[in-house]
Design an enzyme around this catalytic site. Structure first.
Site, mmCIF file in Angstrom:
data_model
loop_
_atom_site.group_PDB
_atom_site.id
_atom_site.type_symbol
_atom_site.label_atom_id
_atom_site.label_comp_id
_atom_site.label_asym_id
_atom_site.label_seq_id
_atom_site.Cartn_x
_atom_site.Cartn_y
_atom_site.Cartn_z
ATOM 1 N N HIS A 25 38.035 32.136 41.163
ATOM 2 C CA HIS A 25 38.447 33.286 41.969
ATOM 3 C C HIS A 25 37.744 33.250 43.309
ATOM 4 C CE1 HIS A 25 38.119 37.881 42.774
ATOM 5 N NE2 HIS A 25 39.224 37.411 43.298
ATOM 6 N N SER A 26 38.510 33.388 44.392
ATOM 7 C CA SER A 26 37.964 33.572 45.731
ATOM 8 C C SER A 26 37.016 32.418 46.094
ATOM 9 C CB SER A 26 37.288 34.938 45.805
ATOM 10 O OG SER A 26 37.041 35.327 47.138
ATOM 11 N N TRP A 27 35.755 32.724 46.429
ATOM 12 C CA TRP A 27 34.783 31.665 46.699
ATOM 13 C C TRP A 27 34.677 30.695 45.530
ATOM 14 C CZ3 TRP A 27 30.316 31.384 43.641
ATOM 15 C CH2 TRP A 27 29.437 30.360 43.979
ATOM 16 N N HIS B 70 42.323 42.171 45.397
ATOM 17 C CA HIS B 70 41.397 41.058 45.198
ATOM 18 C C HIS B 70 40.526 41.268 43.965
ATOM 19 C CE1 HIS B 70 39.619 37.393 46.733
ATOM 20 N NE2 HIS B 70 38.401 37.894 46.630
ATOM 21 N N GLY C 131 36.723 29.027 44.233
ATOM 22 C CA GLY C 131 37.492 27.821 44.467
ATOM 23 C C GLY C 131 36.625 26.643 44.871
#
Length: 239
Positions: free
Chosen positions: A75-77, A222, A79
């Site tokens: 998720h998000s960072w 998010h 990645g």
């Protein structure tokens, strides 16, 4: 068919944030792991850690628990650590899934991928922190990250977040080549996610295009792992 999920959080979160999604997946018969990454547990010392340490942790977690046929979700960072870990785990992975996540490009850190106002915010907050960490102002988090929750929930979640090491935002990982990785990849996008503003810096189509895939839609913001966990779990299974 039962699957094994390893769910990797974004910035500021620990594995606790995945619990609502994990409960839905477990109820459907799947095995779910929700590790808290180095530097993101309450009380961790962030000063001696690097993004490579997080990548190493993800690899060692999967190997230490002897997990196979893993669906690895970031998720998000998150990645960044899953991208760094994936080439080292290809014999143990079933699929790699990015959910409203950064898909790294060569030589580009997360800091390079966010709009200039975020760059200025991160740099200013990290410089004033005393330990090179970033905490979002509540107003930014509430409006940009979890706008689909009432204010008391926004405040509760915000109070659970931990400072994020700035070096995790400025260091890089080698990108993957989906064509040669040998593991299927997918991208899930929460349709009300404005943590990155739509347009040049938006999540879509920028990041799915780097993978050569079409995004699977999920409901919510998010933070839909907390605000729309059933819908997000369904999207992860669909992807």
């Amino acid at each position: 068919m039962a699957e094994t999920f390893v769910l990797i959080t974004g910035a500021w979160h620990g594995g606790w944030a995945w619990r609502p999604v994990a409960e839905h997946l477990r109820a459907a018969g799947h095995t779910v792991h929700t590790p808290t990454l180095p530097g993101l547990a309450d009380g961790d010392d962030p000063t001696a850690l690097h993004l490579s340490d997080v990548v190493d942790f993800v690899v060692s977690y999967v190997e230490r628990n002897d997990l196979t046929d893993v669906t690895l979700v970031g998720h998000s960072w998150g990645g960044y650590p899953i991208t760094g870990a994936a080439p080292r785990l290809t014999d143990r992975l079933k699929k790699l899934v990015y959910w409203s996540a950064f898909v790294p490009a060569a030589g580009r850190s997360l800091y390079d991928e966010v709009p200039p106002p975020y760059q200025e915010l991160f740099a200013g907050v990290a410089g004033a922190s005393g330990n090179n960490t970033v905490v979002l102002p509540f107003e930014v988090f509430a409006g940009g990250f979890i706008g689909d929750a009432p204010e008391p929930v926004q405040k509760l979640v915000y109070d659970l977040l931990v400072p994020h090491p700035m070096q995790y935002f400025t260091e890089t990982v080698e990108p993957i080549d989906p064509a040669t990785l040998g593991v299927p990849v997918a991208y899930v996008f929460s349709v009300d996610d404005v943590a990155l503003p739509p347009g040049e810096y938006g999540w879509v189509p920028r990041f799915p295009e780097r993978l050569g895939v079409t995004a699977t839609e999920a409901p919510g913001s998010h933070e839909s792992l907390l605000t729309q966990p059933a819908g997000l779990a369904e999207a992860l299974l669909k992807a």
